[in-house]
Design a protein around this motif. Structure first.
Motif, PDB file in Angstrom:
ATOM      1  N   LEU A 122       0.855  -1.187   0.000  1.00  0.00           N
ATOM      2  CA  LEU A 122       0.000   0.000   0.000  1.00  0.00           C
ATOM      3  C   LEU A 122       0.887   1.232   0.000  1.00  0.00           C
ATOM      4  O   LEU A 122       1.760   1.372   0.862  1.00  0.00           O
ATOM      5  CB  LEU A 122      -0.903   0.017   1.232  1.00  0.00           C
ATOM      6  CG  LEU A 122      -1.649   1.346   1.472  1.00  0.00           C
ATOM      7  CD1 LEU A 122      -2.666   1.622   0.370  1.00  0.00           C
ATOM      8  CD2 LEU A 122      -2.322   1.349   2.850  1.00  0.00           C
ATOM      9  N   HIS A 123       0.653   2.109  -0.963  1.00  0.00           N
ATOM     10  CA  HIS A 123       1.288   3.426  -0.912  1.00  0.00           C
ATOM     11  C   HIS A 123       0.267   4.363  -0.281  1.00  0.00           C
ATOM     12  O   HIS A 123      -0.834   4.549  -0.796  1.00  0.00           O
ATOM     13  CB  HIS A 123       1.652   3.917  -2.315  1.00  0.00           C
ATOM     14  CG  HIS A 123       2.177   5.324  -2.316  1.00  0.00           C
ATOM     15  ND1 HIS A 123       3.467   5.638  -1.936  1.00  0.00           N
ATOM     16  CD2 HIS A 123       1.560   6.511  -2.609  1.00  0.00           C
ATOM     17  CE1 HIS A 123       3.635   6.957  -2.019  1.00  0.00           C
ATOM     18  NE2 HIS A 123       2.496   7.500  -2.420  1.00  0.00           N
ATOM     19  N   PHE A 124       0.645   4.963   0.850  1.00  0.00           N
ATOM     20  CA  PHE A 124      -0.290   5.781   1.629  1.00  0.00           C
ATOM     21  C   PHE A 124       0.288   7.176   1.824  1.00  0.00           C
ATOM     22  O   PHE A 124       1.435   7.334   2.238  1.00  0.00           O
ATOM     23  CB  PHE A 124      -0.534   5.124   2.988  1.00  0.00           C
ATOM     24  CG  PHE A 124      -1.403   5.924   3.902  1.00  0.00           C
ATOM     25  CD1 PHE A 124      -2.746   6.130   3.629  1.00  0.00           C
ATOM     26  CD2 PHE A 124      -0.876   6.467   5.068  1.00  0.00           C
ATOM     27  CE1 PHE A 124      -3.542   6.879   4.488  1.00  0.00           C
ATOM     28  CE2 PHE A 124      -1.667   7.214   5.934  1.00  0.00           C
ATOM     29  CZ  PHE A 124      -3.011   7.414   5.630  1.00  0.00           C
ATOM     30  N   GLU A 125      -0.517   8.188   1.504  1.00  0.00           N
ATOM     31  CA  GLU A 125      -0.092   9.577   1.674  1.00  0.00           C
ATOM     32  C   GLU A 125      -1.105  10.344   2.521  1.00  0.00           C
ATOM     33  O   GLU A 125      -2.306  10.085   2.460  1.00  0.00           O
ATOM     34  CB  GLU A 125       0.019  10.288   0.314  1.00  0.00           C
ATOM     35  CG  GLU A 125       1.044   9.716  -0.616  1.00  0.00           C
ATOM     36  CD  GLU A 125       1.089  10.469  -1.945  1.00  0.00           C
ATOM     37  OE1 GLU A 125       0.483  11.580  -2.035  1.00  0.00           O
ATOM     38  OE2 GLU A 125       1.703   9.965  -2.901  1.00  0.00           O
ATOM     39  N   VAL A 126      -0.600  11.271   3.295  1.00  0.00           N
ATOM     40  CA  VAL A 126      -1.438  12.255   4.002  1.00  0.00           C
ATOM     41  C   VAL A 126      -0.945  13.643   3.594  1.00  0.00           C
ATOM     42  O   VAL A 126       0.264  13.913   3.643  1.00  0.00           O
ATOM     43  CB  VAL A 126      -1.343  12.092   5.531  1.00  0.00           C
ATOM     44  CG1 VAL A 126      -2.123  13.207   6.232  1.00  0.00           C
ATOM     45  CG2 VAL A 126      -1.876  10.727   5.954  1.00  0.00           C
ATOM     46  N   LEU A 127      -1.872  14.488   3.175  1.00  0.00           N
ATOM     47  CA  LEU A 127      -1.522  15.869   2.812  1.00  0.00           C
ATOM     48  C   LEU A 127      -2.408  16.840   3.587  1.00  0.00           C
ATOM     49  O   LEU A 127      -3.567  16.542   3.888  1.00  0.00           O
ATOM     50  CB  LEU A 127      -1.699  16.112   1.308  1.00  0.00           C
ATOM     51  CG  LEU A 127      -0.750  15.360   0.377  1.00  0.00           C
ATOM     52  CD1 LEU A 127      -1.362  14.028  -0.030  1.00  0.00           C
ATOM     53  CD2 LEU A 127      -0.433  16.190  -0.853  1.00  0.00           C
ATOM     54  N   ARG A 128      -1.840  17.989   3.901  1.00  0.00           N
ATOM     55  CA  ARG A 128      -2.642  19.065   4.480  1.00  0.00           C
ATOM     56  C   ARG A 128      -2.356  20.331   3.673  1.00  0.00           C
ATOM     57  O   ARG A 128      -1.202  20.743   3.557  1.00  0.00           O
ATOM     58  CB  ARG A 128      -2.327  19.292   5.956  1.00  0.00           C
ATOM     59  CG  ARG A 128      -3.331  20.282   6.569  1.00  0.00           C
ATOM     60  CD  ARG A 128      -3.157  20.464   8.043  1.00  0.00           C
ATOM     61  NE  ARG A 128      -4.301  21.202   8.589  1.00  0.00           N
ATOM     62  CZ  ARG A 128      -4.351  21.711   9.803  1.00  0.00           C
ATOM     63  NH1 ARG A 128      -3.320  21.567  10.635  1.00  0.00           N
ATOM     64  NH2 ARG A 128      -5.435  22.361  10.210  1.00  0.00           N
ATOM     65  N   ASN A 129      -3.418  20.851   3.123  1.00  0.00           N
ATOM     66  CA  ASN A 129      -3.306  22.001   2.224  1.00  0.00           C
ATOM     67  C   ASN A 129      -2.304  21.695   1.107  1.00  0.00           C
ATOM     68  O   ASN A 129      -1.446  22.509   0.761  1.00  0.00           O
ATOM     69  CB  ASN A 129      -2.892  23.255   2.996  1.00  0.00           C
ATOM     70  CG  ASN A 129      -3.917  23.635   4.057  1.00  0.00           C
ATOM     71  OD1 ASN A 129      -5.123  23.481   3.856  1.00  0.00           O
ATOM     72  ND2 ASN A 129      -3.436  24.098   5.209  1.00  0.00           N
ATOM     73  N   ASN A 130      -2.424  20.457   0.580  1.00  0.00           N
ATOM     74  CA  ASN A 130      -1.599  19.984  -0.542  1.00  0.00           C
ATOM     75  C   ASN A 130      -0.112  19.826  -0.211  1.00  0.00           C
ATOM     76  O   ASN A 130       0.707  19.649  -1.110  1.00  0.00           O
ATOM     77  CB  ASN A 130      -1.752  20.907  -1.758  1.00  0.00           C
ATOM     78  CG  ASN A 130      -3.163  20.881  -2.320  1.00  0.00           C
ATOM     79  OD1 ASN A 130      -3.798  19.817  -2.378  1.00  0.00           O
ATOM     80  ND2 ASN A 130      -3.667  22.037  -2.723  1.00  0.00           N
ATOM     81  N   GLU A 131       0.260  19.874   1.047  1.00  0.00           N
ATOM     82  CA  GLU A 131       1.631  19.654   1.466  1.00  0.00           C
ATOM     83  C   GLU A 131       1.738  18.301   2.184  1.00  0.00           C
ATOM     84  O   GLU A 131       0.926  18.001   3.058  1.00  0.00           O
ATOM     85  CB  GLU A 131       2.118  20.757   2.400  1.00  0.00           C
ATOM     86  CG  GLU A 131       2.240  22.122   1.745  1.00  0.00           C
ATOM     87  CD  GLU A 131       3.325  22.146   0.684  1.00  0.00           C
ATOM     88  OE1 GLU A 131       4.330  21.404   0.847  1.00  0.00           O
ATOM     89  OE2 GLU A 131       3.170  22.881  -0.308  1.00  0.00           O
ATOM     90  N   PRO A 132       2.733  17.472   1.798  1.00  0.00           N
ATOM     91  CA  PRO A 132       2.861  16.155   2.438  1.00  0.00           C
ATOM     92  C   PRO A 132       3.098  16.257   3.941  1.00  0.00           C
ATOM     93  O   PRO A 132       3.846  17.103   4.423  1.00  0.00           O
ATOM     94  CB  PRO A 132       4.077  15.538   1.745  1.00  0.00           C
ATOM     95  CG  PRO A 132       4.209  16.288   0.460  1.00  0.00           C
ATOM     96  CD  PRO A 132       3.743  17.676   0.744  1.00  0.00           C
ATOM     97  N   VAL A 133       2.424  15.371   4.670  1.00  0.00           N
ATOM     98  CA  VAL A 133       2.616  15.229   6.117  1.00  0.00           C
ATOM     99  C   VAL A 133       3.138  13.817   6.360  1.00  0.00           C
ATOM    100  O   VAL A 133       2.650  12.854   5.765  1.00  0.00           O
ATOM    101  CB  VAL A 133       1.287  15.441   6.871  1.00  0.00           C
ATOM    102  CG1 VAL A 133       1.478  15.184   8.363  1.00  0.00           C
ATOM    103  CG2 VAL A 133       0.730  16.823   6.614  1.00  0.00           C
ATOM    104  N   ASP A 134       4.143  13.694   7.208  1.00  0.00           N
ATOM    105  CA  ASP A 134       4.657  12.362   7.514  1.00  0.00           C
ATOM    106  C   ASP A 134       3.583  11.577   8.262  1.00  0.00           C
ATOM    107  O   ASP A 134       3.236  11.918   9.406  1.00  0.00           O
ATOM    108  CB  ASP A 134       5.918  12.472   8.374  1.00  0.00           C
ATOM    109  CG  ASP A 134       6.570  11.107   8.614  1.00  0.00           C
ATOM    110  OD1 ASP A 134       5.983  10.079   8.222  1.00  0.00           O
ATOM    111  OD2 ASP A 134       7.661  11.083   9.204  1.00  0.00           O
ATOM    112  N   PRO A 135       3.014  10.536   7.633  1.00  0.00           N
ATOM    113  CA  PRO A 135       1.930   9.788   8.287  1.00  0.00           C
ATOM    114  C   PRO A 135       2.321   9.236   9.659  1.00  0.00           C
ATOM    115  O   PRO A 135       1.476   9.121  10.550  1.00  0.00           O
ATOM    116  CB  PRO A 135       1.634   8.659   7.303  1.00  0.00           C
ATOM    117  CG  PRO A 135       2.081   9.180   5.977  1.00  0.00           C
ATOM    118  CD  PRO A 135       3.311   9.991   6.288  1.00  0.00           C
ATOM    119  N   LEU A 136       3.585   8.896   9.833  1.00  0.00           N
ATOM    120  CA  LEU A 136       4.005   8.301  11.109  1.00  0.00           C
ATOM    121  C   LEU A 136       3.926   9.277  12.273  1.00  0.00           C
ATOM    122  O   LEU A 136       3.989   8.876  13.439  1.00  0.00           O
ATOM    123  CB  LEU A 136       5.423   7.751  10.988  1.00  0.00           C
ATOM    124  CG  LEU A 136       5.603   6.578  10.011  1.00  0.00           C
ATOM    125  CD1 LEU A 136       7.063   6.152   9.957  1.00  0.00           C
ATOM    126  CD2 LEU A 136       4.716   5.412  10.402  1.00  0.00           C
TER     127      LEU A 136
END
Length: 250
Positions: free
Chosen positions: A230-244
């Protein structure tokens, strides 16, 4: 062979030798004493042959016993190796999270037209749940600001593992492209979105409302992928956030 009386008190043994296919016979006369010696010699030869045969047979039995013992030792070694492999497999399975998830932590996908029944946007939450029902194994962390940057996590899991929504959300997009393969993108509100890629199957469509921990897809290796994960991404206001930094990891 026959006895030939030579005198009243003396008896002799005459031995006649006749070769196969020949009419010429050779005769030899042996006294009783000589005959006894010849008999003893023949008995000795026969006994020696018997003893030699027994020795050969015993040697063969010893060789067979050694071979069977070696085979038994080989089987024991094979059994020990299998036990070691199974123990390693169990450890790897634990690393990949091969542990059942409590049903209270899992929502199965809705059926038919019931996708949005009884749901509202007030259910939106930040993506803080682990996006799989298995722990999996993180093979690639977030990498930013460098060549070949990686904006999310790669989590190795077997094909067909449950992918679940990290938080309640609206399905912003569900489809397929050459890079991500089959994917789902969720909008959690407050600027948060999450992406789930390389799925083998998806269960939601754009506009659907999903609960936190609801199953939205099954893991796979579609798109640009070399193995199931699984490739999993979290973004806030289109900026990557480290999911960990925000996920509750099992």
């Amino acid at each position: 062979m026959f006895w030939n009386r030579k005198s009243r008190n003396r008896r002799a043994l005459t031995v006649v030798l006749l070769a196969d296919g020949s009419t010429d016979a050779q005769s030899y006369e042996l006294t009783a004493t000589h005959a006894a010696l010849v008999s003893l010699a023949l008995i000795g030869l026969l006994s020696a042959g018997y003893v030699a045969g027994v020795a050969v047979t015993t040697h063969r039995v010893d060789i067979m016993s050694d071979s069977l013992a070696a085979q038994a030792e080989g089987l024991r070694a094979l059994g020990a190796h299998i036990d070691t492999v199974e123990a390693r497999y169990r450890r790897i399975a634990e690393l990949f999270g091969a542990r059942p998830t409590a049903l209270s932590d899992l929502w199965l996908p809705p059926v038919g037209n019931a996708a949005n029944a009884g749901r509202s946007l007030v259910d939106e939450t930040r993506p803080t749940s682990w996006p799989l029902t298995e722990r999996g194994f993180v093979t690639q962390a977030l990498m930013e600001g460098m060549v070949g940057e990686h904006p999310g996590l790669d989590i190795a899991v077997p094909t067909g593992s449950y992918i679940r929504a990290a938080g309640a959300a609206v399905v912003a997009e569900a489809g397929e492209d050459p890079l991500y393969g089959r994917f789902v993108r969720l909008d959690h509100g407050d600027g948060y979105t999450s992406l789930y890629a390389h799925a083998s199957m998806t269960f939601v469509e754009s506009g659907d409302l999903v609960r936190q921990n609801e199953v939205i897809a099954l893991s796979g290796s579609t798109g640009r992928s070399t193995a199931p994960h699984l490739h999993f991404e979290v973004l806030r206001n289109n900026e990557p956030v480290d999911p960990l930094t925000i996920l509750v990891r099992p």
